[in-house]
Design a protein around this motif. Structure first.
Motif, mmCIF file in Angstrom:
data_model
loop_
_atom_site.group_PDB
_atom_site.id
_atom_site.type_symbol
_atom_site.label_atom_id
_atom_site.label_comp_id
_atom_site.label_asym_id
_atom_site.label_seq_id
_atom_site.Cartn_x
_atom_site.Cartn_y
_atom_site.Cartn_z
ATOM 1 N N SER A 5 -92.337 2.844 141.494
ATOM 2 C CA SER A 5 -92.186 1.406 141.667
ATOM 3 C C SER A 5 -92.552 0.630 140.408
ATOM 4 N N LEU A 12 -91.098 -8.342 136.102
ATOM 5 C CA LEU A 12 -92.108 -8.993 136.935
ATOM 6 C C LEU A 12 -93.278 -9.482 136.085
ATOM 7 N N GLU A 29 -100.018 -14.823 143.298
ATOM 8 C CA GLU A 29 -99.162 -13.971 144.138
ATOM 9 C C GLU A 29 -98.412 -12.952 143.279
ATOM 10 N N LEU A 30 -97.911 -13.391 142.114
ATOM 11 C CA LEU A 30 -97.199 -12.485 141.212
ATOM 12 C C LEU A 30 -98.134 -11.391 140.680
ATOM 13 N N GLU A 32 -100.839 -10.178 142.167
ATOM 14 C CA GLU A 32 -101.111 -9.237 143.258
ATOM 15 C C GLU A 32 -99.917 -8.306 143.475
ATOM 16 N N LEU A 33 -98.718 -8.850 143.355
ATOM 17 C CA LEU A 33 -97.516 -8.040 143.530
ATOM 18 C C LEU A 33 -97.414 -6.978 142.435
ATOM 19 N N GLY A 36 -100.034 -4.272 143.068
ATOM 20 C CA GLY A 36 -99.631 -3.418 144.182
ATOM 21 C C GLY A 36 -98.559 -2.418 143.789
ATOM 22 N N ARG A 37 -97.596 -2.857 142.980
ATOM 23 C CA ARG A 37 -96.532 -1.951 142.566
ATOM 24 C C ARG A 37 -97.039 -0.839 141.654
#
Length: 256
Positions: A5, A12, A29-30, A32-33, A36-37
């Protein structure tokens, strides 16, 4: 072939960098995304360092911290791939954890760094030489001082410690003893064995006369006068041979 991922994470991260620059509320939010990836990358690196005496959960926590640092510090404007920056950054965090957090006593940082390099260097030299390398050979291979190699080898004993009150493992039905109760007494002959092993390689390099005198004195139990009479020389000459030979052996053994 399956792609991870984080293989195409750069767009991103660029979006995140723009959000940070503009102080866009979406930056949290970006971020955290992105984290997570990339979590599988931290897990992969933590597994590479497992089995070295530290819990995997602790290594994973450190690796994840390194991942966050990588994301926060990555410069999207340089045009490089995120993995080329993140992998050494995360591994560096894990190595620092081993270097700074898992030693039972205080050891200088340089000695810790040399100690961490010793294992692989010893294996490489042992294969190349067909025997275990000595301190001088290790120092030359690592490009450091021989005294530092010796200190690093001794420092390995400070890596982890156990309480003497901790229970020793017991495979039977007996009540477990503490480590202190389970410790045996010192075996005085161990030191003699170590001294013999240190001197043995140098004995073979001695001239025949010096080796003969040593054998007669310390293995056959002859006095200096008896050796002198058998070899047809003076006792003073035998005394000088013994003094010179023992001094040379001691110096050579200490150098190793």
């Amino acid at each position: 072939m399956t792609r991870d991922s984080y293989d195409d994470i750069e767009p991103l991260l660029k979006e995140l960098a723009i959000a940070v620059e503009r102080r866009d509320p979406a930056q949290a939010e970006l971020r955290e995304l992105a984290i997570g990836r990339c979590l599988p990358l931290a897990e992969h690196i933590a597994r590479k360092f497992s089995g070295r005496g530290e819990p995997y959960e602790d290594l994973l926590q450190v690796a994840r911290l390194g991942l966050v640092v990588s994301i926060d510090r990555f410069d999207v404007n340089r045009g490089s791939r995120f993995l080329s920056f993140a992998v050494p950054t995360i591994m560096g965090e894990v190595r620092r954890y081993f270097r700074d957090s898992t030693w039972a006593v205080r050891v200088p940082r340089r000695i810790k760094e040399i100690q961490l390099r010793l294992g692989g260097t010893i294996e490489q030299l042992a294969q190349r030489l067909g025997r275990m390398p000595n301190a001088r050979e290790l120092a030359e291979e690592l490009g450091v001082d021989r005294a530092e190699v010796t200190q690093a080898m001794l420092a390995a004993n400070a890596y982890q410690s156990s309480s003497l009150d901790a229970a020793a493992p017991d495979g039977g039905e007996n009540a477990p003893l503490s480590l202190l109760d389970a410790l045996g007494e010192d075996e005085p002959n161990y030191e003699l064995v170590e001294q013999y092993m240190a001197v043995r390689p140098h004995l073979a390099q001695l001239p025949d006369r010096e080796r003969q005198v040593l054998v007669m004195r310390f293995f056959d139990g002859k006095t200096q006068a008896q050796i002198a009479a058998q070899l047809g020389v003076s006792q003073m000459h035998i005394s000088r041979i013994l003094s010179r030979t023992l001094t040379g052996l001691r110096t050579a053994a200490l150098e190793d």
